[in-house]
Design an enzyme around this catalytic site. Structure first.
Site, PDB file in Angstrom:
ATOM      1  N   CYS A 134       0.827  -1.205   0.000  1.00  0.00           N
ATOM      2  CA  CYS A 134       0.000   0.000   0.000  1.00  0.00           C
ATOM      3  C   CYS A 134       0.863   1.257   0.000  1.00  0.00           C
ATOM      4  CB  CYS A 134      -0.907  -0.033   1.230  1.00  0.00           C
ATOM      5  SG  CYS A 134      -1.809   1.501   1.463  1.00  0.00           S
ATOM      6  N   CYS A 137      -0.370   4.113   2.297  1.00  0.00           N
ATOM      7  CA  CYS A 137      -0.104   3.892   3.727  1.00  0.00           C
ATOM      8  C   CYS A 137       1.382   4.093   4.057  1.00  0.00           C
ATOM      9  CB  CYS A 137      -0.471   2.467   4.134  1.00  0.00           C
ATOM     10  SG  CYS A 137      -1.958   1.834   3.402  1.00  0.00           S
ATOM     11  N   ASP A 138       2.265   3.636   3.189  1.00  0.00           N
ATOM     12  CA  ASP A 138       3.656   3.480   3.613  1.00  0.00           C
ATOM     13  C   ASP A 138       4.699   4.317   2.870  1.00  0.00           C
ATOM     14  OD1 ASP A 138       2.748   1.630   5.440  1.00  0.00           O
ATOM     15  OD2 ASP A 138       2.999  -0.062   4.074  1.00  0.00           O
TER      16      ASP A 138
END
Ligand code: NAP
Length: 315
Positions: A134, A137-138
């Site tokens: 993701c 997200c990261d």
């Protein structure tokens, strides 16, 4: 357990939320069950420029927040529960979760899809320790680090553009010599100075002691193996595996007809092989998996559920 809903919607991604909106607006007693938080895969998408009308703040999380607010305004019930068992064949359908058991006259399956794994040694052990699925997200964790993105589809290339805002350099590793991504997305990546490509190459192994330290690549044409090692100052680098998705349909095996890849079969009105059970979104066999087609499926499924209930349960 005593309550019988008109419709239970399994999944709160764009398809499930759209179904909830239409069902709630049709005054159906509606429950949406979601195993984590609302949104599905689209909450991992930072740039969402192809959902019609999504111009201001065109991100997945923002769109989902607006959809949830809209669903809630129609008194649709939403619960977090992971479904473990289903009994859909009878007139009253039963859906069992780890927290409770729910009953309804109709069910809309909008359980979506999940990221496909590479299956390379080291991948599982190092997930969350340098390996990610993701970008939204990261990506920020890799500010000024090197990042490798595996895959050649829309997701891999589009998310590489996003990751390039953080990373020192992004290298797309693709198993063929030509990208699958749409030409418009490819063009942006080819023009981006921070994005490089490694062609005809697969990931043989990911190595590291508690954090990604190196990755062995294998050229599919020559068989040559290369080990990418983290530079000494960084000690690690990022690996984003963005190689497509798998339908979350295991629960429905031998109950709902599906194709050989596990996508559920529904007709143009989202009917499955079981009366009163409908399918919507990425879990359905179809030619285009996008937010716009998911929301369309959800709307059709809800209206069909309303029609089904009207024909079968009301005097
Ligand atoms: P995808 O289109 O299925 O592409 C997956 C990519 O990963 C392909 O390039 C594939 O290689 C590669 N791949 C698959 N398995 C692999 C493995 N085991 N090892 C290495 N590489 C592997 O998946 P996606 O990019 O996630 O897109 C999914 C759907 O969402 C598509 O319909 C896409 O159009 C849509 N989407 C649209 C947008 C947009 O319109 N803005 C953005 C994101 C996604 P091959 O090319 O060799 O098969």
């Amino acid at each position: 357990m005593n309550k019988i809903y008109d419709v239970i919607i399994i999944g709160a991604g764009p398809a499930g939320l759209s179904a909830g909106l239409y069902a709630g607006r049709a005054k159906l007693d509606t429950l949406i069950l979601e195993k984590e938080k609302a949104g599905g895969q689209i909450v991992t998408t930072e740039e969402l420029e192809n959902y019609p009308g999504s111009i201001e703040d065109p991100t997945g999380p923002k769109l989902i927040a607006r959809m949830v607010e809209q669903v809630d305004s129609f008194d649709v019930e939403r619960k977090i529960d992971e479904i473990t068992e289903i009994d859909l064949e009878k007139e009253i359908k039963v859906v069992k979760g780890s927290k409770g058991e729910y009953q309804a006259r109709s069910v809309i399956i909008a359980a979506g899809a999940k990221p496909r794994l590479l299956g390379s040694p080291g991948e599982k052990e190092l997930t969350g320790k340098g390996v990610s699925y993701c970008a939204t997200c990261d990506a920020a964790f890799f500010e000024d680090f090197d990042v490798y993105v595996i895959g050649g589809g829309d997701t891999a290339v589009e998310e590489s553009l996003f990751i390039s805002k953080f990373a020192r350099k992004v290298t797309i590793v693709h198993r063929r010599d030509e990208l699958r991504a749409a030409k418009s997305i490819q063009e942006k990546a080819f023009k981006n100075d921070k994005i490089e490509f490694i062609w005809d190459t697969e990931v043989k192994e990911i190595k590291g002691d508690g954090i990604v330290e190196s990755m062995v690549l294998r050229n599919k044409k020559t068989g040559e193996e290369t080990e990418i090692v983290a530079n000494e100052d960084d000690g690690t680098f990022g690996i984003f595996v963005l190689v497509g998705y798998l339908p979350q349909s295991d629960l429905f095996k031998n109950v709902i007809d599906m194709d050989d890849r596990g996508y559920l079969l529904g007709d143009e009105n989202m009917h499955t092989n079981i009366d009163g059970v409908f399918v919507a979104g990425d879990i359905r066999q179809k030619s285009l998996r996008q937010v716009v087609t998911a929301t369309s499926d959800g709307a059709i499924a809800a209206i069909q559920a309303e029609k089904y209930i009207g024909e079968n349960f009301e005097e």
